[in-house]
Design a protein around this motif. Sequence first.
Motif, mmCIF file in Angstrom:
data_model
loop_
_atom_site.group_PDB
_atom_site.id
_atom_site.type_symbol
_atom_site.label_atom_id
_atom_site.label_comp_id
_atom_site.label_asym_id
_atom_site.label_seq_id
_atom_site.Cartn_x
_atom_site.Cartn_y
_atom_site.Cartn_z
ATOM 1 N N UNK A 287 41.813 59.294 48.524
ATOM 2 C CA UNK A 287 42.083 57.948 49.042
ATOM 3 C C UNK A 287 41.638 56.920 48.005
ATOM 4 N N UNK A 288 42.393 56.788 46.918
ATOM 5 C CA UNK A 288 41.963 55.939 45.806
ATOM 6 C C UNK A 288 41.868 54.459 46.170
ATOM 7 N N UNK A 289 42.426 54.058 47.305
ATOM 8 C CA UNK A 289 42.297 52.674 47.724
ATOM 9 C C UNK A 289 40.899 52.307 48.181
ATOM 10 N N UNK A 290 40.079 53.310 48.489
ATOM 11 C CA UNK A 290 38.703 53.068 48.905
ATOM 12 C C UNK A 290 37.811 52.918 47.680
ATOM 13 N N UNK A 291 36.949 51.928 47.715
ATOM 14 C CA UNK A 291 35.997 51.761 46.626
ATOM 15 C C UNK A 291 34.922 52.837 46.729
ATOM 16 N N UNK A 292 34.710 53.568 45.637
ATOM 17 C CA UNK A 292 33.766 54.686 45.627
ATOM 18 C C UNK A 292 33.013 54.665 44.310
ATOM 19 N N UNK A 293 31.696 54.650 44.373
ATOM 20 C CA UNK A 293 30.869 54.622 43.173
ATOM 21 C C UNK A 293 29.725 55.619 43.320
ATOM 22 N N UNK A 294 29.100 55.931 42.204
ATOM 23 C CA UNK A 294 27.936 56.813 42.210
ATOM 24 C C UNK A 294 26.789 56.131 41.474
ATOM 25 N N UNK A 295 25.585 56.513 41.830
ATOM 26 C CA UNK A 295 24.406 55.987 41.146
ATOM 27 C C UNK A 295 23.310 57.032 41.205
ATOM 28 N N UNK A 296 22.275 56.836 40.410
ATOM 29 C CA UNK A 296 21.126 57.743 40.422
ATOM 30 C C UNK A 296 19.849 56.902 40.433
ATOM 31 N N UNK A 297 18.914 57.299 41.282
ATOM 32 C CA UNK A 297 17.604 56.659 41.352
ATOM 33 C C UNK A 297 16.612 57.641 40.738
ATOM 34 N N UNK A 298 16.091 57.341 39.556
ATOM 35 C CA UNK A 298 15.199 58.300 38.890
ATOM 36 C C UNK A 298 13.898 58.490 39.664
#
Length: 329
Positions: A239-250
């Motif tokens: 569903x590329x219309x949905x905003x999707x991101x990743x992050x990392x908390x060290x």
Amino acid sequence: MCISTKSLRAVLIVFALLSIAAGGTHAVADAALLMEQPYGQFGAMNPTGHAAIYLDRICAQSPTELRMCAPDEDGVVISRYHRVGGYDWIAIPIVPYLYSVERVEDIPSEATPALEAQLRDDYRRQYLLNIAPNTTAAEAAGEPPPGDWTQLVGASYDRKIYGFQIETTREQDERLVALLNDRRNIAGFNLLYRNCADFSRNVLNMYYPHAVRRNFLVDLGITTPKQVARSLTRYAHRNPGLEFTTFVIPQVPGTIPRSHPVYGVVESMMKSKKYVVPLAVLSPHVTAGMAIAYFTDGRFKIPKNAERVLVPGEPAEKPSAPVLVPAAE
């Protein structure tokens, strides 16, 4: 009524600015799966880690009641825990959940086990006595209680955390608040079929039905944090219309032992000689089947380009001073 061209232009500009502001008010927010690395002896034996959900537009009226956030609030982390206060889920504001302090400026750049314990207990005494009351036994009266309440605050001292963030609407957030507030919040933890990852799966499916599923091949039907992350990532790609991101908390630097990589059920067996070698000797066909399942559908690489953050939405640097973070892997 007549109006000049100059006045009309001014009205249109004001209207446009108001429209932008209104659009910002109704803009999408986010729900993020927090896939947290295991730690300690239990984490070495059971390397599936912990799962929680961060909601940036939902806040905690109390640890067991949700509400919509005010404009200056940062959101909440909710998860299922094992034998904590008799509740099924508990909600903690994001900054205390990660660091046991209330302000970003107060996050320590380094931590020791003693500092971690002190910060956790200070927060417990101020906000969590109903959930984790002082010990009443004569020999330790007034001391912090034993048990898993320590998982409620200060997660980033013990674990490295990966975030998988997908957009939500205000209507979806309000519906989730109503659903969780109306349901009975009574403990029902079960490691095999009602664990923290099951709770995260159910919450995400409230937003996007059938987005996250169990995997009966690579996790033997047990919901794991890594499977929730894998499943949510695949749903976002479909569903590329949905905003999707990743992050990392060290994990906060210091003398606290470092956490371990997150594995799924079959993956943990395949990558551990103490499990896979005896299993291969006793049942080579089962071992071969597990290997095929893992290499076919069990591998999931953590995004290497995930943004490193102090808290979701904040850079990995405190406003007043830099935060020391481990070098990128």
